[in-house]
Write a protein that holds these residues in place. Structure first.
Motif, short mmCIF file in Angstrom:
data_model
loop_
_atom_site.label_atom_id
_atom_site.label_comp_id
_atom_site.label_asym_id
_atom_site.label_seq_id
_atom_site.Cartn_x
_atom_site.Cartn_y
_atom_site.Cartn_z
N PRO A 62 0.83 -1.22 0.00
CA PRO A 62 0.00 0.00 0.00
C PRO A 62 0.86 1.27 0.00
N PHE A 63 0.33 2.30 -0.64
CA PHE A 63 1.04 3.58 -0.68
C PHE A 63 0.00 4.70 -0.68
N ASP A 64 0.45 5.90 -0.43
CA ASP A 64 -0.38 7.09 -0.50
C ASP A 64 0.47 8.19 -1.14
N PRO A 65 -0.03 8.85 -2.19
CA PRO A 65 0.78 9.87 -2.87
C PRO A 65 1.33 10.95 -1.94
N GLU A 66 0.67 11.18 -0.82
CA GLU A 66 1.14 12.18 0.14
C GLU A 66 1.97 11.57 1.26
N LYS A 68 0.96 9.54 3.60
CA LYS A 68 0.24 9.54 4.87
C LYS A 68 -0.23 8.16 5.31
N GLY A 69 -0.01 7.14 4.48
CA GLY A 69 -0.42 5.78 4.84
C GLY A 69 0.52 5.15 5.84
N THR A 71 2.51 2.68 5.51
CA THR A 71 3.83 2.35 4.97
C THR A 71 4.71 3.59 4.78
N ARG A 74 5.17 6.74 -1.02
CA ARG A 74 4.47 7.71 -1.85
C ARG A 74 4.28 7.21 -3.29
N THR A 75 4.90 6.10 -3.62
CA THR A 75 4.87 5.56 -4.98
C THR A 75 4.44 4.11 -4.94
N GLU A 76 3.67 3.71 -5.93
CA GLU A 76 3.25 2.33 -6.03
C GLU A 76 4.48 1.43 -6.17
#
Length: 119
Positions: A62-66, A68-69, A71, A74-76
């Motif tokens: 899992p990732f979040d572009p910002e 904030k996740g 992990t 920020r990148t897949e």
């Protein structure tokens, strides 16, 4: 060095030279007690280069572009479960987020690593 233990994402350059000498995420696989005893630190490499469908030894993280996740990625990317790297004891890592526990179990199983929950 930030606290490292199984499932922690750290940033480093692969000591084997695999990965084009690029700083990238790795997932810590060594138990915390072994790290504290100055054992080598085993990690699972991650890559942003993959194609669909994923290969059997690739597991999406899992990732979040910002960032904030959980992990912090920020990148897949994918865990490349047949890419194990050994770092020397007491390696100084830049630490990131965590791989969710259920996903970590799948990654460890695909990498042939026994998952042991730590307290």
């Amino acid at each position: 060095m930030g606290l490292i233990h199984p499932g922690r994402i750290v940033w480093a350059v692969a000591p084997s030279g695999r990965g084009e000498g690029k700083r990238r995420p790795f997932i810590i696989a060594t138990r915390r007690t072994d790290i504290q005893r100055s054992e080598p630190i085993i990690t699972i490499g991650c890559s942003t280069r993959f194609v669909e469908p994923l290969l059997p030894k690739e597991i999406r993280i899992p990732f979040d572009p910002e960032g904030k996740g959980l992990t912090g990625l920020r990148t897949e990317c994918v865990a490349v479960c047949d890419w194990l790297e050994q770092f020397p004891p007491r390696t100084e890592f830049e630490t990131g987020g965590m791989v969710p526990a259920q996903l970590l179990k799948l990654i460890f199983k695909a990498a042939g690593i026994t998952y042991t929950a730590e307290r």
